[in-house]
Design an enzyme around this catalytic site. Sequence first.
Site, PDB file in Angstrom:
ATOM      1  N   ASP A   1       0.814  -1.215   0.000  1.00  0.00           N
ATOM      2  CA  ASP A   1       0.000   0.000   0.000  1.00  0.00           C
ATOM      3  C   ASP A   1       0.847   1.265   0.000  1.00  0.00           C
ATOM      4  O   ASP A   1       2.070   1.216   0.180  1.00  0.00           O
ATOM      5  CB  ASP A   1      -0.978  -0.005   1.188  1.00  0.00           C
ATOM      6  CG  ASP A   1      -0.300  -0.377   2.512  1.00  0.00           C
ATOM      7  OD1 ASP A   1       0.944  -0.455   2.551  1.00  0.00           O
ATOM      8  OD2 ASP A   1      -1.014  -0.583   3.495  1.00  0.00           O
TER       9      ASP A   1
ATOM     10  N   ASP B   1      -8.029  -2.449  13.964  1.00  0.00           N
ATOM     11  CA  ASP B   1      -9.396  -2.772  13.517  1.00  0.00           C
ATOM     12  C   ASP B   1      -9.412  -4.009  12.598  1.00  0.00           C
ATOM     13  O   ASP B   1     -10.429  -4.337  12.014  1.00  0.00           O
ATOM     14  CB  ASP B   1     -10.031  -1.571  12.797  1.00  0.00           C
ATOM     15  CG  ASP B   1      -9.240  -1.142  11.563  1.00  0.00           C
ATOM     16  OD1 ASP B   1      -8.237  -1.816  11.216  1.00  0.00           O
ATOM     17  OD2 ASP B   1      -9.632  -0.133  10.936  1.00  0.00           O
TER      18      ASP B   1
ATOM     19  N   HIS C   1      -7.488  -4.402   9.882  1.00  0.00           N
ATOM     20  CA  HIS C   1      -7.147  -4.171   8.477  1.00  0.00           C
ATOM     21  C   HIS C   1      -5.799  -4.793   8.130  1.00  0.00           C
ATOM     22  O   HIS C   1      -4.906  -4.896   8.960  1.00  0.00           O
ATOM     23  CB  HIS C   1      -7.234  -2.692   8.076  1.00  0.00           C
ATOM     24  CG  HIS C   1      -6.170  -1.793   8.592  1.00  0.00           C
ATOM     25  ND1 HIS C   1      -6.424  -0.694   9.377  1.00  0.00           N
ATOM     26  CD2 HIS C   1      -4.824  -1.788   8.401  1.00  0.00           C
ATOM     27  CE1 HIS C   1      -5.299  -0.064   9.649  1.00  0.00           C
ATOM     28  NE2 HIS C   1      -4.312  -0.704   9.077  1.00  0.00           N
TER      29      HIS C   1
ATOM     30  N   GLU D   1      -9.729  -1.766   4.846  1.00  0.00           N
ATOM     31  CA  GLU D   1     -10.446  -1.409   6.065  1.00  0.00           C
ATOM     32  C   GLU D   1     -11.687  -2.288   6.231  1.00  0.00           C
ATOM     33  O   GLU D   1     -12.187  -2.854   5.254  1.00  0.00           O
ATOM     34  CB  GLU D   1     -10.881   0.061   5.972  1.00  0.00           C
ATOM     35  CG  GLU D   1      -9.729   1.045   5.925  1.00  0.00           C
ATOM     36  CD  GLU D   1      -9.127   1.339   7.308  1.00  0.00           C
ATOM     37  OE1 GLU D   1      -9.149   0.443   8.178  1.00  0.00           O
ATOM     38  OE2 GLU D   1      -8.637   2.463   7.482  1.00  0.00           O
TER      39      GLU D   1
HETATM   40  C1  GLP Z   1      -0.782   0.687   8.545  1.00  0.00           C
HETATM   41  C2  GLP Z   1      -0.410  -0.157   7.342  1.00  0.00           C
HETATM   42  C3  GLP Z   1      -0.654  -1.608   7.605  1.00  0.00           C
HETATM   43  C4  GLP Z   1      -0.056  -2.013   8.928  1.00  0.00           C
HETATM   44  C5  GLP Z   1      -0.752  -1.237  10.017  1.00  0.00           C
HETATM   45  C6  GLP Z   1      -0.315  -1.604  11.417  1.00  0.00           C
HETATM   46  O1  GLP Z   1      -2.121   1.027   8.581  1.00  0.00           O
HETATM   47  N1  GLP Z   1      -1.105   0.214   6.161  1.00  0.00           N
HETATM   48  O2  GLP Z   1      -0.089  -2.378   6.535  1.00  0.00           O
HETATM   49  O3  GLP Z   1      -0.200  -3.389   9.145  1.00  0.00           O
HETATM   50  O4  GLP Z   1      -0.452   0.126   9.792  1.00  0.00           O
HETATM   51  O5  GLP Z   1       0.849  -0.948  11.747  1.00  0.00           O
HETATM   52  P1  GLP Z   1       1.704  -1.207  13.026  1.00  0.00           P
HETATM   53  O6  GLP Z   1       2.485  -2.433  12.775  1.00  0.00           O
HETATM   54  O7  GLP Z   1       2.569   0.021  13.141  1.00  0.00           O
HETATM   55  O8  GLP Z   1       0.749  -1.332  14.163  1.00  0.00           O
END
Ligand code: GLP
Length: 236
Positions: free
Chosen positions: A67, A136, A138, A143
Site C-alpha cells: 500500500d 481494527d 485491516h 479497512e
Molecule cells: C498501517 C499499514 C498496515 C499495517 C498497520 C499496522 O495502517 N497500512 O499495513 O499493518 O499500519 O501498523 P503497526 O504495525 O505500526 O501497528
Amino acid sequence: MKYIVTENYEQLSALAADIIAAQVIMKPNCVLGLATGSSPVGTYRELVKKYEAGRLDFSAVRSVNLDEYVGLKGDHPQSYRFFMQDNLFNHVNIKPENTFVPCGIAANLGAECAAYDARVEAFGGIDLQLLGIGVDGHVGFNEPDEVFAKGTHVVDLLESTIQANARFFASENDVPRQALSMGIATIMKAKKILLVANGEQKREVIEQAVNGPITPKLPASVLQLHPDVTIIFSKK
Ligand code: GLP
C-alpha cells in the site's frame, strides 16, 4: 494456519526473518509482498543483518508492497516508499527497478491500481506476502467493510486508522485521508502469508482474526481460508 506466540519482539523478528530468508534461499527470484508499519521493522533489521553476513542475496528478488498513501511523494518521510528504502531496500542488494510500491501521486489512481495488479499477475503472483495488522483488523489498507475488496483500489481511511497512524506525522491533520491498497484477493492469492503483530493492543484483534467469524468487518479473518498462513504474535 500456524499461530506462534513468541516471548518478545526480538524473537518475533528473528523468526519472521528466518521464514523470509528461507523463501529467498529456496527461490532466489521470488516475489516478496512487503508491508510497512512498526511491526515488520525488526524483521527487516534481521534481514539486513543476514545480508551483511553474506547469508542472503536479494539480487534477483522482486518486491511488491501492499500500500501507499495518496498524495505523498516517494521522498516524503512518511510515504511507504520512503519507509521501504529506509528500512530495507537501501541496505541490501535488491535492484531498485525490482522494487514496486503503488504510486500515491499518480495522475490517474484507477489506472495505477489496474497496472499494479497487472504487474503482480505478470510476475506470476506473490510467493510470500508479509503482513501487519491494524487494530481494527485491516491488512494493507483494507479497512473493515461490507465486502472483501478484490484488487488494488483507492481506500478512504477510517478515522480510527488515521488516529492510529497520526503518531508518525506532525499532527493528525497531516495524515492523508486516502491510500492505495492491494486488495484481499491479491493478498489471498499469495502462495504463503506471514503476519506479524506485536503489542498487547493487538491481542484482541489477533484472537478475533484467528478464531472469530470470517467477515469483511474484520478483514484479516479471511486468512483462515488460506492454506499456508503463519501468524507470529508477541505481546511485548
Ligand atoms: C498501517 C499499514 C498496515 C499495517 C498497520 C499496522 O495502517 N497500512 O499495513 O499493518 O499500519 O501498523 P503497526 O504495525 O505500526 O501497528
